[in-house]
Motif scaffolding. Sequence first.
Motif, mmCIF file in Angstrom:
data_model
loop_
_atom_site.group_PDB
_atom_site.id
_atom_site.type_symbol
_atom_site.label_atom_id
_atom_site.label_comp_id
_atom_site.label_asym_id
_atom_site.label_seq_id
_atom_site.Cartn_x
_atom_site.Cartn_y
_atom_site.Cartn_z
ATOM 1 N N UNK A 122 0.820 -1.220 0.000
ATOM 2 C CA UNK A 122 0.000 0.000 0.000
ATOM 3 C C UNK A 122 0.854 1.270 0.000
ATOM 4 N N UNK A 123 2.168 1.127 -0.258
ATOM 5 C CA UNK A 123 3.064 2.280 -0.232
ATOM 6 C C UNK A 123 2.683 3.340 -1.252
ATOM 7 N N UNK A 124 2.358 2.887 -2.474
ATOM 8 C CA UNK A 124 2.013 3.835 -3.537
ATOM 9 C C UNK A 124 0.748 4.606 -3.174
ATOM 10 N N UNK A 125 -0.259 3.894 -2.679
ATOM 11 C CA UNK A 125 -1.510 4.550 -2.292
ATOM 12 C C UNK A 125 -1.274 5.555 -1.167
ATOM 13 N N UNK A 126 -0.415 5.200 -0.198
ATOM 14 C CA UNK A 126 -0.128 6.102 0.921
ATOM 15 C C UNK A 126 0.555 7.377 0.429
ATOM 16 N N UNK A 127 1.556 7.205 -0.457
ATOM 17 C CA UNK A 127 2.248 8.382 -0.988
ATOM 18 C C UNK A 127 1.337 9.252 -1.823
ATOM 19 N N UNK A 128 0.499 8.636 -2.657
ATOM 20 C CA UNK A 128 -0.404 9.374 -3.540
ATOM 21 C C UNK A 128 -1.483 10.105 -2.745
ATOM 22 N N UNK A 129 -2.123 9.424 -1.795
ATOM 23 C CA UNK A 129 -3.172 10.057 -0.997
ATOM 24 C C UNK A 129 -2.609 11.143 -0.093
ATOM 25 N N UNK B 43 26.968 -0.728 2.173
ATOM 26 C CA UNK B 43 26.582 -1.841 1.316
ATOM 27 C C UNK B 43 25.605 -1.440 0.218
ATOM 28 N N UNK B 44 25.087 -0.221 0.297
ATOM 29 C CA UNK B 44 24.204 0.319 -0.750
ATOM 30 C C UNK B 44 23.091 -0.669 -1.124
ATOM 31 N N UNK B 45 22.422 -1.208 -0.113
ATOM 32 C CA UNK B 45 21.330 -2.144 -0.362
ATOM 33 C C UNK B 45 20.189 -1.438 -1.090
ATOM 34 N N UNK B 46 19.529 -2.156 -1.984
ATOM 35 C CA UNK B 46 18.540 -1.540 -2.876
ATOM 36 C C UNK B 46 17.253 -1.150 -2.163
ATOM 37 N N UNK B 47 16.708 -2.035 -1.316
ATOM 38 C CA UNK B 47 15.389 -1.841 -0.704
ATOM 39 C C UNK B 47 14.385 -1.403 -1.769
ATOM 40 N N UNK B 48 14.001 -2.333 -2.669
ATOM 41 C CA UNK B 48 13.187 -1.961 -3.833
ATOM 42 C C UNK B 48 11.929 -1.159 -3.514
ATOM 43 N N UNK B 49 11.169 -1.553 -2.475
ATOM 44 C CA UNK B 49 9.946 -0.801 -2.149
ATOM 45 C C UNK B 49 10.269 0.604 -1.686
ATOM 46 N N UNK B 50 11.314 0.746 -0.863
ATOM 47 C CA UNK B 50 11.715 2.068 -0.406
ATOM 48 C C UNK B 50 12.207 2.936 -1.543
ATOM 49 N N UNK B 51 12.946 2.331 -2.479
ATOM 50 C CA UNK B 51 13.436 3.061 -3.651
ATOM 51 C C UNK B 51 12.283 3.494 -4.550
ATOM 52 N N UNK B 52 11.334 2.579 -4.787
ATOM 53 C CA UNK B 52 10.184 2.908 -5.634
ATOM 54 C C UNK B 52 9.350 4.026 -5.017
ATOM 55 N N UNK B 53 9.175 3.990 -3.692
ATOM 56 C CA UNK B 53 8.410 5.036 -3.011
ATOM 57 C C UNK B 53 9.107 6.383 -3.137
ATOM 58 N N UNK B 54 10.434 6.379 -2.974
ATOM 59 C CA UNK B 54 11.199 7.626 -3.115
ATOM 60 C C UNK B 54 11.082 8.180 -4.532
ATOM 61 N N UNK C 116 -6.108 1.290 -6.072
ATOM 62 C CA UNK C 116 -6.193 1.871 -4.729
ATOM 63 C C UNK C 116 -7.592 2.403 -4.450
ATOM 64 N N UNK C 117 -8.211 3.033 -5.460
ATOM 65 C CA UNK C 117 -9.571 3.537 -5.290
ATOM 66 C C UNK C 117 -10.569 2.420 -5.052
ATOM 67 N N UNK C 118 -10.423 1.319 -5.801
ATOM 68 C CA UNK C 118 -11.318 0.165 -5.611
ATOM 69 C C UNK C 118 -11.194 -0.397 -4.196
ATOM 70 N N UNK C 119 -9.948 -0.521 -3.724
ATOM 71 C CA UNK C 119 -9.717 -1.079 -2.385
ATOM 72 C C UNK C 119 -10.247 -0.139 -1.307
ATOM 73 N N UNK C 120 -9.906 1.150 -1.422
ATOM 74 C CA UNK C 120 -10.293 2.128 -0.389
ATOM 75 C C UNK C 120 -11.809 2.287 -0.305
ATOM 76 N N UNK C 121 -12.475 2.423 -1.456
ATOM 77 C CA UNK C 121 -13.916 2.655 -1.455
ATOM 78 C C UNK C 121 -14.694 1.491 -0.880
ATOM 79 N N UNK C 122 -14.383 0.281 -1.350
ATOM 80 C CA UNK C 122 -15.089 -0.908 -0.879
ATOM 81 C C UNK C 122 -14.813 -1.172 0.601
#
Length: 680
Positions: A70-77, A181-192, A635-641
């Motif tokens: 739900x990271x994308x929805x949190x950032x967008x909202x 070590x420059x770890x990627x943390x894909x979800x954190x990187x995508x959110x940024x 995200x809209x479908x999940x939040x509304x329902x």
Amino acid sequence: MNEKDQDIDGGLVEQEDDAAAMEKAFDQTEVPPWRKQLTFRAAVTSFLLSLVFNVIVCKLNLSTGVIPSLNVAAGLLGFAMVKSWTVLIEKCGLLKQPFTRQENTVIQTCVVASSGIAFSSGTASYLLGMSPVIAAQADAGNMPINVKSPHIGWMIAFLFVVSFVGLFSIVPLRKVMILKYKLTYPSGTATAYLINSFHTPKGAKLAKKQVWILFKSFVGSFFWACFQWFFNAADGCGFASFPTFGLAAFKKRFYFDFSATYVGVGMICPYMVNISLLIGAIFSWGILWPIIESKRGDWYSADLSASSLHGIQGYRIFLAIALMLGDGLFHVVYMVIVTLKSFAQQKKKVTNETTDGQIGNYNDKRRTEYFLKDQIPNTVAIAGYLILAAVSIGIVPVIFTQLKWYHILVAYAFAPILAFCNAYGCGLTDWSLASNYGKLAILIFSSWVGLEHGGVLAGLASCGVMMSIVSTASDLMQDFKTGYLTLSSPRSMFFSQVLGTAIGCLLSPVVFWFFYKAYRVGEPNGPYPAPYALMYRGIALLGVEGFSSLPKNCLKLVIVFFFAAVVVNILTEVLKKFETKYRIYRFIPSPMCMAIPFYLGAYFAIDMCLGSLILFIWEKKNKKAAKEFGPAVASGLICGDSLWGIPAAILALARVNAPICMKFLSVAANKKVDAFLNGP
């Protein structure tokens, strides 16, 4: 769902490179000090969104247990709410502080931390597994010492005691993991990447379109759920009981239940997750259970109820547990091996790795400067861990008398090691194995305490202790990576995580209590069966009773399914490493996902596969639009329902029933009803 295809990692690395190039666009933008990143409007926005997301996660947990990112929805909202407010205030000439990407990051971090507690709190798994409703279904081990009724008071106290310890366990290693070590943390990187793009001129325009699409999807989903309520006057009524593929298939739990939530979840989850769910449903309900049911009277007593763990329900639960434990144990061992190997390779690397040219050097230097600017002293982190652990050691045995102080001490002695493994592995692969560590804790502590001394409750409570530490540690490191890429202060990240954790510890039990009082939570045929609650209690029963509690031939099947899950995972990893041309590994189903429908059936898997189909067709027609607006629609479908669950629960508490019961009957049953209504 926390597992992602390896292909995603490469895409996210590209996004990180794009984000690095973006830093030039923010060169003239002042970075506010860490105290100004923690604004009052950010706190209010975080609380409101946390309430929405806690309702969503609670509903998903209680219905099927499949939780998308739900990271994308949190950032967008978060962007939509604060941006709308600042634009309005600016028009009035009252804007004192502009909306920055750092403030957006704080909001997203706080909301995700809160919804993370909604998952790790166990209100739909290990805590609910202690309840009399779940204990009655498990048959064995339901004596008073192994049963504890849910109550909002002790649940809030327990979460506040155990949820903050993990935040301090990993803080001293933040520089090693992010900078060295420059770890990627894909979800954190995508959110940024998402937040950085929102705050550039081009990104802001796209964000406005995404917000509008999300709003329309939200409204449509909310009113569709409202419309369905009018036809749901009693059990078995309404669109959720629509026999889409016929009454025979409906009895085997194959139908489409018109849930906008799981259509949206299907649009977010990877294709193979949804297909794995459907394969698991077809294999279990279409093939395996009919075969075992034909052995009724031989393998298990014909007099047992359908919910007894000594009958068909036992095969459903324990075979699902076997797949989960096999999958989970493989990934724990595999992640330890990957972590140790990567750690050894990092030691051998030359420290000067910045070879990306001027832009890379510029951005690395700028990000490192702000990441090191506001340090969290290691002494504070270590002291915080020791103090909170001591508090937990003193209070948890008061809440759960079955656990002794030395049990908690042992858990906290090993927890930092497991937290490091989970956080490091999450940085490499984006897999969080918190629930797997929790399952191992159940087996260890339940067998240690024993059945007669409350081992079932002890194992379930120890799961909460371990899972809270391991989960929050990896979540915090993801946030540090997001903060590093958005020039957000580590202190603002830490305090927003603390605030989100506190909000989650308060809201998660409250929202669960709301559902618990309004609906038949935990009942197999109810609207919220909470499948993981019975599964987690089943694991605890395995710990205290061994395999003697299993029905006939169930142990043989458990062993087969356990090793089948391990073999499937080994095959997947081997193909990933050596087979590159056709990438067959992408089409191998996930044992963990296949296990979930073993208990529930296919209905939610069909919903999610429909979501995948919608996204697939959309991508074929317009890949760019699907990539940009697909997450917003989902995200809209999940939040509304999900948000309709609040007024629906209020109506249920007020004993207001829907006016219509829409039900489907066979021809023979319909004739009997007509004859009864018409009289003799």
